[in-house]
Structure formats: structure tokens, C-alpha cells
Design a protein around this motif. Structure first.
Motif, PDB file in Angstrom:
ATOM      1  N   SER A 255     -20.538  97.627  24.269  1.00 44.84           N
ATOM      2  CA  SER A 255     -21.559  97.752  25.319  1.00 44.84           C
ATOM      3  C   SER A 255     -21.736  96.418  26.037  1.00 44.84           C
ATOM      4  O   SER A 255     -21.904  96.361  27.250  1.00 44.84           O
ATOM      5  CB  SER A 255     -22.900  98.181  24.719  1.00 44.84           C
ATOM      6  OG  SER A 255     -22.797  99.488  24.189  1.00 44.84           O
TER       7      SER A 255
ATOM      8  N   THR B 266     -14.985 105.795  24.424  1.00 43.60           N
ATOM      9  CA  THR B 266     -16.155 105.100  23.875  1.00 43.60           C
ATOM     10  C   THR B 266     -17.368 105.301  24.785  1.00 43.60           C
ATOM     11  O   THR B 266     -18.192 104.408  24.918  1.00 43.60           O
ATOM     12  CB  THR B 266     -15.890 103.580  23.750  1.00 43.60           C
ATOM     13  OG1 THR B 266     -15.694 103.048  25.076  1.00 43.60           O
ATOM     14  CG2 THR B 266     -14.661 103.299  22.920  1.00 43.60           C
ATOM     15  N   GLU B 267     -17.442 106.501  25.393  1.00 44.03           N
ATOM     16  CA  GLU B 267     -18.521 106.741  26.355  1.00 44.03           C
ATOM     17  C   GLU B 267     -19.903 106.523  25.749  1.00 44.03           C
ATOM     18  O   GLU B 267     -20.846 106.154  26.434  1.00 44.03           O
ATOM     19  CB  GLU B 267     -18.426 108.166  26.930  1.00 44.03           C
ATOM     20  CG  GLU B 267     -17.271 108.376  27.890  1.00 44.03           C
ATOM     21  CD  GLU B 267     -15.913 108.421  27.199  1.00 44.03           C
ATOM     22  OE1 GLU B 267     -15.869 108.596  25.963  1.00 44.03           O
ATOM     23  OE2 GLU B 267     -14.887 108.254  27.880  1.00 44.03           O
ATOM     24  N   SER B 268     -20.010 106.755  24.429  1.00 43.41           N
ATOM     25  CA  SER B 268     -21.338 106.613  23.811  1.00 43.41           C
ATOM     26  C   SER B 268     -21.820 105.152  23.845  1.00 43.41           C
ATOM     27  O   SER B 268     -23.012 104.900  23.758  1.00 43.41           O
ATOM     28  CB  SER B 268     -21.297 107.129  22.374  1.00 43.41           C
ATOM     29  OG  SER B 268     -20.370 106.362  21.629  1.00 43.41           O
TER      30      SER B 268
ATOM     31  N   ARG C  25     -22.810 102.712  25.967  1.00 40.66           N
ATOM     32  CA  ARG C  25     -23.177 102.505  27.371  1.00 40.66           C
ATOM     33  C   ARG C  25     -23.163 101.019  27.688  1.00 40.66           C
ATOM     34  O   ARG C  25     -23.540 100.201  26.854  1.00 40.66           O
ATOM     35  CB  ARG C  25     -24.596 103.045  27.637  1.00 40.66           C
ATOM     36  CG  ARG C  25     -24.815 104.504  27.237  1.00 40.66           C
ATOM     37  CD  ARG C  25     -24.088 105.481  28.139  1.00 40.66           C
ATOM     38  NE  ARG C  25     -24.384 105.246  29.548  1.00 40.66           N
ATOM     39  CZ  ARG C  25     -23.518 105.478  30.547  1.00 40.66           C
ATOM     40  NH1 ARG C  25     -22.301 105.906  30.269  1.00 40.66           N
ATOM     41  NH2 ARG C  25     -23.871 105.252  31.793  1.00 40.66           N
TER      42      ARG C  25
END
Lengths: 402, 475
Positions: free
Chosen positions: A366, A390-392, A394
């Protein structure tokens, strides 16, 4: 002896440069208008986060760390205070000065996507930006360069390119040399020798270009040049200073990677003094030399300092610490909005990861994503290819000033 | 000599060996495979270049004695910077040994007519890497290679493994000498005295899992070999007591500089590693675990992959890896069977050279081709130092990496050019580049390169071009 810089200049006048440029599609140091310097420092071997940024305010800190605990701020050799709960290791006075200037973010209890305890797999995950150690041959920083469509170029400080910066986008590397420069005529002949060997031809062209840039930045500065060819911390400082100047140069790269090993403190780690303290003292000076080299460009710069994972909360049987999970990372630079980023899990056994390690609560990716958006002006949609799957994680906002 | 025979000779000397010396290609062309395998036959004999080096035991014993004397003097003087003095003292004591060991190793690599054997020594020395950025390794790295590795590279892997893991160099590099079983006699006594896990953690004693983890991850099973954190901890308990005599403090008994099993710090009782229960038996408990690790299919695969990667290509084919792993397992871990499978695989003899030379490969092969051997130790060792591969300094127990991307940075290439220029200028016009191409590369040197050599503006420039040619940069 003719320098490579002189050769390039002469080459441009004579038209050799045109051939050179034609041979180098996509390699240009012309920077994207919005791009600002981004430097990634990788500390290999698993830097002890509880040593470098001691959470002295945690009630379990002193007991878990025992003889290697850093004392509370105020006393002799105590921590350098950050926010009344976290401090910095006393061997980092220059970094602490950046904190006082509001230019330091300390990220604590952070980790990449890796949850095992192998250095080498851990470093692979940290650098390839995914969840798995293998299967990805390029690094996230190279993919980020790719997402700028050649507008931003990168540089590895060292002879070779670490995984984080490897990939389809050609990247140069540089370290000072104690041997004389190569004659321009020989370079021409090597170029011809490699005309059927694309990888070697590309390396030769990148090497020639970077050497010319470095030489230009060191020209007339005999002291830096002498120190860069020497040994020890003075050499590293001179390299950092020169790198800073290259990054600040209008035709220089905007992204650079430094890596340094030696952080694997299994035995005799030491507290305010000792093994780890000695290394941190060196790191402190090198980071500051980077700032010196960047000059006024420092105000637009962000440096990410990170490691593959942290170390055990408890001291082991040999006054050191074993491989752990949650770690500390730093973002420092004139562009940085200083603060502590930590969703603190606590050090008590019940709060630990698998009962032994600092539990990771902040995804390091992130932070990296936030820096790419801010420093390289990447569009947010590009993050999906830079850090696939790895969209989670942010992107963290407001890491740097607008 | 047929074209095929000449090509195979060049492959044998360059890909499998450390680079052809003048005359070598002709001499081995009759039977390149036989030349390779023949180097591993017969009992181990100490090469003359290594005679006269101090043993690891001698180096460590001298070092421990000097350290004690220094500490005593410092206590008496009560001043100075203790950390700095200690580090300086270590270097002062050990550096001459390091230089002698590194020089001997290099001279042997340059002179050896059995350069496949030498390459295998370097391969295993890197598999079981120690690194001189830990100062004590300055004195022990060469000893580990000469005492534990050289005598065992052509036998059973378990013998090699045991020799390495019980060598003082490895025990101290990975910190096992102070690792203490939490329920050992020693810990129990300390506990009674109130030292163990006490509020005074200065005296806290217990496990150090460094050696156990790296044996599993790097030396045997490989990182995906199927072990857990529980296995690491349990195996660390198994090898508590694997230590070194001498040193200081409470754990100094035993002949200084030799491997010692300290029963009083060994964690008693049976332990479970990889699902198998091992009854206690002191030292022998660890021996049994190592025996099972050596036999494990993951170890076979791990070793086969590394060997194929080193000799054939960065990403060896699964078929080749399978073949090598099977040869290893079928022979119950006989390394000669593994090498024979490698040497008899057609894939290993492809005309295309797919391995980019490491700095050490490059420097050694250049010296061998030109028959140059600097008398001065500093000059002898400066090439690999300049190019980023100082002897025994990989910086981590994983050893030097073995893929092109780790070594082919733009700056790395520029430094190879600079070094080649310096070497070519030194040997001047004593060597014709074309003739050197013939003796070093034979038919592997292509037309494009030969033309470039012929057109060079000077003899030394032609030599530089040969050393930097795509053919000479790969093996």
C-alpha cells in the motif's frame, strides 16, 4: 584520455549519436514532466524493526527485548523520540533531524505479501511485488517504469540490477570504478562485436550512457571522485551523493535502487551500541548523503527504506533475534508528509503473529503503491499491472505533499 | 579431430571446467566425457597448492587466544572503544589467513588440469556458503572448503553434509555454538540460579535456530521442500550442543577450534522432525536427522536443480532435473552417480552456450587462456574483487546467485571491459588474439568475432575484444 562523456558529446556532433539513439529505442533520460525522484533502499537480511524504531511505550517492550532494548527517550543513549510511543534508534540522529523537519514517515508492523521466514523467498516477494516468491521474473519498480511508457528511467546503484528493478524496461547500473575509462574507439568496436547479441549490446549502451552521466556529475569534484573509489562508509556516502546529483540532473534517471546486506542479527545484535547500531550509523550517513547530492531536488524526493521481514519479538538464546514477520519501514524526503503509520498490534504474546513475531497490520505494498502514484504520477489503473492480484492493498494516500 | 570432437572438447573445458588452457582442447578431444569423469576417480589427494595452509583448528585456536589476551589487556587498561578494537583485532588476526587461502584456491584454479573437479569444489563451496562479512569467516572459509568439502565431493552426499555441518566454520557462521536447549542440564542449572528467562535478560540463554533453518532451506530440502516452522524449531533442538571448543565464557570447554558436542546444552528427549520421531541419543540424534534429510526426495530435487542450473542453463528443463534427481536417489545419494547423469545428458552438450559467466568464471578463464598468474597476491585477487565476486563473500548463506540476470548489469559489463583492457595491456603483444581464440574456444569462436579480432587496431585491443566477445562471456 578521452572520457566517455566527451565521446558522447563528440558523437552527437559527428552524427554517431544518431546511430546510438536509433539502437536504443525507449531509452532516454528525458523525464516525464510530472515525475519526481523515487529511491528505494532495500536492507537485506531482515532489519530488526523493534530495534530500529523501538515502541518504547508498549508495556511489553522492555521485557521482551531485555538487554538489547533501547531505553526511553531522554536518558543517555535513549531512543530519539517520534511521537511519545515510538522512537528511533539512537544511531540515527540525521534521520531524526528529518523527522523534526516533518520529512519522515515511520511505517511499523508492516510486511509484504510474504508470511514464511526464508530471507531469499522473502526478498523475492518484496521485490517481485506479488504473493509468491517465484514465477515472476520482473520487479514492481521495473513494471512501474513500464507504465510510464519510457518517460521515467531507472538506475541501480551497484554493478548489477536487483530483482525489484529488473524486467522488460532497460535499466542502467552504476558503481564507481578504480580502473581507467575505456577508449571511445574500443566502445565502438565492442558495439560492432555485439551487433548479433542484443542483450550485451543493450548493456553496453546503458553502461556507456550512465558512466557519461556519472562522470559529468563528478566532473571537477575530485574529492567525491576520490572517496567514491575508496573504501567503507566514505565510499558509500560518495556514491549516494553522486546518485543524488544524477537523479537531480535534468537528463538523469528519476528512479534509483540501493541495496545493502548485513542486517541478519541472529547473535550479539546489541542495543544502543553494538552490531546493529554500527550498521544503522552507516545507513544514517548514507541517507543524508543522498539528500546532500539531491540538493534542491530533495524537496520533491521520496525515499522508501524497506526490508524483507522483521525479527522475533523476543531475544533468542544468543542475544540476537531470529527471523520474524512484521517489520518497520521508512519513507523520507523533502516531499514527504511526516508521521507514524502504525496500527499497533501490541507485543504481548497473545497479540503476536504465531505467538512469536510482530503481527503485520499494514501492507507494505500500500505504501509502495501510494508512492508510485505520487512520485511517478502513475494513473491508478496502472497499479493492477505493477502489483497484480493485490487489489486489497489499497494505495496509501497523502504520503507526500501535493 | 572431427568438428564434433573439437566442439565437445571446447564444451568440456569451458562449460564443465574452468576454461581451456593452451593445449587442453587437443589433449582431451579424444574422449571429453571420459576426461570429465576421470577427474573424480581415485582417492582424494591434497593438491600441492594447498599444502602449508594453516588448518581451521589452528586459525581458530590462535584467534581465540589472541582475543582473550586482547580482552584481558583492555580490561586492565579500561579505555578505548571496545567494539572497534575487537573488530580490528579480528581482522588483524585473520586477514593473512584469508589472503593465503584465497590465493591458494585461485592458483589451484588457474593451474589445475582437473578443472571440472575444481569447478565442483567451487559449486559445493557455494552451496554450503559462509561469508567473510562475518569477520570470523575470514579465517575459516578456506578451511571449510579444504577440510570439509574437497575430500567429499566425489562420494556420498551425506558424508559431505556431515563434514560441513560439523565443521567449526559452519557452526560459528550460523551461530549454533551458543544455542542452548531450554531443558538442557545447562539451562536447568542456570534456571536454578535464576538466570534463565530472568528479568535480567543479559543472561538469557536458549535456542538459536539459524543453522537448523539454513540446513533445511539451503543445504538439503530447499525452501519448498515441505518443512514448517515447527520442524525448524524441533531440528534446532536436535542440534543443540553442536559447538566449537575454545572461545570464551561458560561454553568454552573442549579443544580450541575443533567441533565439540556439548551434552550439557543438548536438549534432552525425543523430537519430531518432518513427521518422524527421533529418540534422544545426543550427537547421534542429529546425525540420524541429517541422514534422513540427505535421502529425502526434496533434497534430490533441490540438488539436481542447482547442479543443472549451474552447468546447463538458468532454467533447466524438468526432464533433465528429473533425470538427475533419479540418479541421485537410485544411488542413495552418491554424488558421482549424479555427475555421471549430468555428463551423459545430451542436453548438457548443446552447442549454444547458455550460461553467462560469473565474474570468477570470467577472470579464471581469462587467466587460464592467457596462462597469466600474477605473483603478487593482491594482483591475483583484484580481478574478482573489482568485478564484484571477492572469494567467499556472497553476503548470505544462500551463496552467490547462479543466473545471468544477477550478473549482467550494465555497470558490471563496463567493469569487465575495463579489467580486460588492463589485462590485455599487461600481456601486451605476447599473445595473438586469434591463436588464443583457437586454444580457448576452438570452434565455439564464431566468424563475426574472428573478423573483429582480425580487424583490431592493436594486439592488445584484439585480446580485449576476445575476452569481451559473446562467446568468451558465456560457457
Amino acid at each position: 584520455m578521452a572520457t566517455r562523456r566527451a565521446f558522447l558529446n563528440a558523437g552527437l556532433r559527428l552524427g554517431v549519436g544518431a546511430t546510438l539513439a536509433a539502437a536504443l529505442p525507449g531509452v532516454s533520460f528525458a523525464a516525464a514532466p510530472g515525475a519526481r525522484p523515487l529511491i528505494v533502499v532495500i536492507l537485506r537480511g531482515a532489519l530488526d524493526g523493534l530495534g530500529v524504531a523501538p515502541p518504547y511505550g508498549d508495556p511489553d517492550y522492555g521485557n521482551a527485548r531485555g538487554a538489547i532494548a533501547i531505553a526511553r527517550p531522554g536518558g543517555a543513549k535513549g531512543a530519539l523520540d517520534l511521537d511519545g510511543f515510538f522512537g528511533l534508534h539512537p544511531a540515527l540522529p540525521l534521520l531524526h533531524a528529518r523527522h523534526r523537519a516533518g520529512e519522515l514517515i515511520v511505517v511499523h508492523a508492516t510486511a509484504s505479501g510474504y508470511r514464511e521466514r526464508s530471507h531469499f523467498d522473502g526478498q523475492n516477494v518484496l521485490e517481485n511485488g506479488g504473493d509468491k516468491p517465484s514465477g515472476t521474473a520482473s520487479g514492481w519498480l521495473n513494471r512501474a517504469l513500464g507504465a510510464t511508457n519510457g518517460a521515467v528511467t531507472g538506475l541501480a546503484l551497484g554493478q548489477n540490477v536487483p530483482l525489484v528493478l529488473r524486467g522488460p524496461v532497460p535499466v542502467g547500473s552504476w558503481a564507481p570504478s578504480s580502473l581507467p575509462d575505456v577508449e571511445p574507439e574500443l566502445l565502438e568496436r565492442l558495439r560492432d562485436l555485439y551487433s548479433n547479441d542484443a542483450p550485451l549490446a543493450a548493456r553496453l549502451d546503458e553502461g556507456t550512457r550512465i558512466d557519461a552521466l556519472a562522470e559529468g556529475e563528478m566532473a571537477g569534484d575530485g574529492d567525491t571522485m576520490r572517496r567514491a573509489k575508496g573504501r567503507g562508509i566514505e565510499r558509500l556516502k560518495a556514491i549516494a551523493e553522486t546518485a543524488g546529483r544524477m537523479l537531480a540532473s535534468p537528463d538523469g534517471p528519476r528512479v534509483a535502487v540501493f541495496d545493502a546486506g548485513g542486517w541478519d542479527t541472529h547473535a550479539g545484535e546489541g542495543g544502543a551500541e553494538g552490531q546493529l547500531a554500527g550498521r544503522l550509523g552507516g545507513l544514517d550517513k548514507v541517507l543524508d548523503a543522498l539528500r546532500t547530492g539531491l540538493g534542491s531536488e530533495w524537496s520533491r524526493t521520496a525515499v522508501l527504506v524497506c526490508t524483507e521481514f522483521g525479527r522475533t519479538v523476543e531475544v533468542n538464546g544468543t542475544r540476537g533475534t531470529d527471523h520474524g514477520t512484521g517489520a518497520a519501514a521508512f519513507v523520507v524526503g523533502g516531499a514527504v508528509r511526516g508521521r507514524v503509520i502504525a496500527d499497533w498490534p501490541g507485543l504481548a504474546t497473545r497479540h503476536r503473529y504465531e505467538g512469536r513475531d510482530l503481527k503485520p497490520t499494514t501492507d507494505l505494498r500500500s505504501i509502495a503503491k501510494g508512492l508510485l502514484l505520487a512520485q511517478l504520477a502513475l494513473p491508478e489503473r496502472a497499479l493492477a499491472e505493477v502489483f497484480p492480484g493485490t487489489e486489497s492493498a489499497r494505495p496509501t494516500r497523502d504520503l507526500v505533499r501535493g | 579431430m572431427t568438428a564434433d570432437a573439437a566442439t565437445n572438447a571446447a564444451i568440456a573445458a569451458n562449460r564443465f571446467g574452468l576454461g581451456a588452457k593452451p593445449g587442453e582442447l587437443v589433449a582431451l578431444a579424444g574422449d571429453p566425457r571420459g576426461w570429465l569423469i576421470g577427474q573424480l576417480a581415485g582417492p582424494y589427494r591434497v593438491p600441492e597448492q594447498l599444502a602449508g595452509l594453516a588448518s581451521g583448528r589452528e586459525v581458530l585456536a590462535t584467534y581465540f587466544a589472541a582475543r582473550e589476551a586482547r580482552e584481558a589487556a583492555r580490561k586492565a587498561a579500561k579505555g578505548g572503544d571496545p567494539v572497534k578494537e575487537l573488530v580490528d583485532g579480528v581482522r588483524e588476526q585473520l586477514l593473512p589467513h584469508y589472503l593465503a587461502q584465497a590465493a591458494a584456491r585461485t592458483r589451484l584454479a588457474l593451474a589445475s588440469p582437473e578443472s571440472f573437479r575444481e569447478r565442483l569444489v567451487h559449486f559445493w563451496s557455494n552451496h554450503f556458503a559462509v561469508s567473510i562479512d562475518k569477520p570470523i569467516c575470514l579465517g575459516t572459509a578456506g578451511a571449510l572448503e579444504n577440510e570439509a568439502i574437497r575430500p567429499h565431493i566425489a562420494g556420498r552426499f551425506i558424508d559431505l553434509l556431515l563434514a560441513v555441518e560439523t565443521h567449526p566454520a559452519m557452526v560459528t557462521y550460523l551461530d549454533n555454538q551458543q544455542s542452548v536447549g531450554p531443558n538442557s542440564e545447562f539451562a536447568t542449572r542456570a534456571h536454578r540460579r535464576g538466570h534463565f528467562q530472568s528479568a535480567q535478560p543479559k543472561n538469557r540463554i536458549g535456542l538459536n535456530e539459524n543453522l537448523a533453518r539454513e540446513i533445511l532451506e539451503l543445504h538439503t530440502l530447499g525452501v519448498d521442500g515441505g518443512y514448517t516452522q515447527g520442524d525448524v524449531t524441533s531440528f534446532a533442538q536436535v542440534i543443540t550442543g553442536w559447538s566449537v571448543g575454545g572461545g570464551k565464557g561458560r561454553l568454552a570447554e573442549g579443544e580450541p577450534g575443533t567441533f565439540v558436542f556439548r551434552r550439557q546444552v543438548h536438549e534432552p528427549g525425543s523430537k519430531t522432525v518432518l513427521g518422524r520421531r527421533y529418540a534422544d541419543g545426543g550427537f547421534e540424534q542429529g546425525e540420524r536427522v541429517l541422514n534422513d534429510l540427505a535421502r529425502h526426495p526434496s533434497t534430490a530435487r533441490h540438488l539436481a536443480t542447482k547442479l543443472a542450473r549451474h552447468f546447463v542453463s538458468d532454467e533447466p528443463s524438468p526432464a533433465l532435473v528429473d533425470r538427475l534427481a533419479k540418479a541421485y536417489s537410485a544411488s542413495e545419494g552418491n554424488l558421482n552417480a549424479l555427475y555421471k547423469a549430468l555428463v551423459s545428458a545430451d542436453e548438457a552438450w548443446g552447442v549454444e552456450s547458455r550460461k553467462f559467466k560469473t565474474p570468477a568464471d570470467f577472470v579464471q578463464s581469462a587467466f587460464r587462456a592467457l596462462e597469466v598468474e600474477p605473483k603478487d597476491t593482491k594482483k591475483l585477487l583484484s580481478g574478482v574483487e573489482l568485478l564484484g565476486q571477492r572469494n567467499w563473500s556472497p553476503g548470505s548463506p544462500a551463496g552467490w546467485p547462479d543466473r545471468q540476470a544477477d550478473w549482467d548489469g550494465a555497470d558490471a559489463l563496463m567493469k569487465r571491459v575495463e579489467w580486460s583492457v588492463a589485462l590485455a595491456e599487461r600481456v601486451g603483444n605476447a599473445h595473438s588474439a586469434i591463436a588464443t581464440a583457437d586454444v580457448a574456444l576452438g570452434p565455439l569462436a564464431g566468424e563475426h568475432t574472428r573478423t573483429a579480432l582480425a580487424r583490431a587496431s592493436s594486439g592488445s585491443q584484439a585480446l580485449t575484444l576476445l575476452l569481451m566477445s559473446p562467446e568468451f562471456q558465456r560457457r
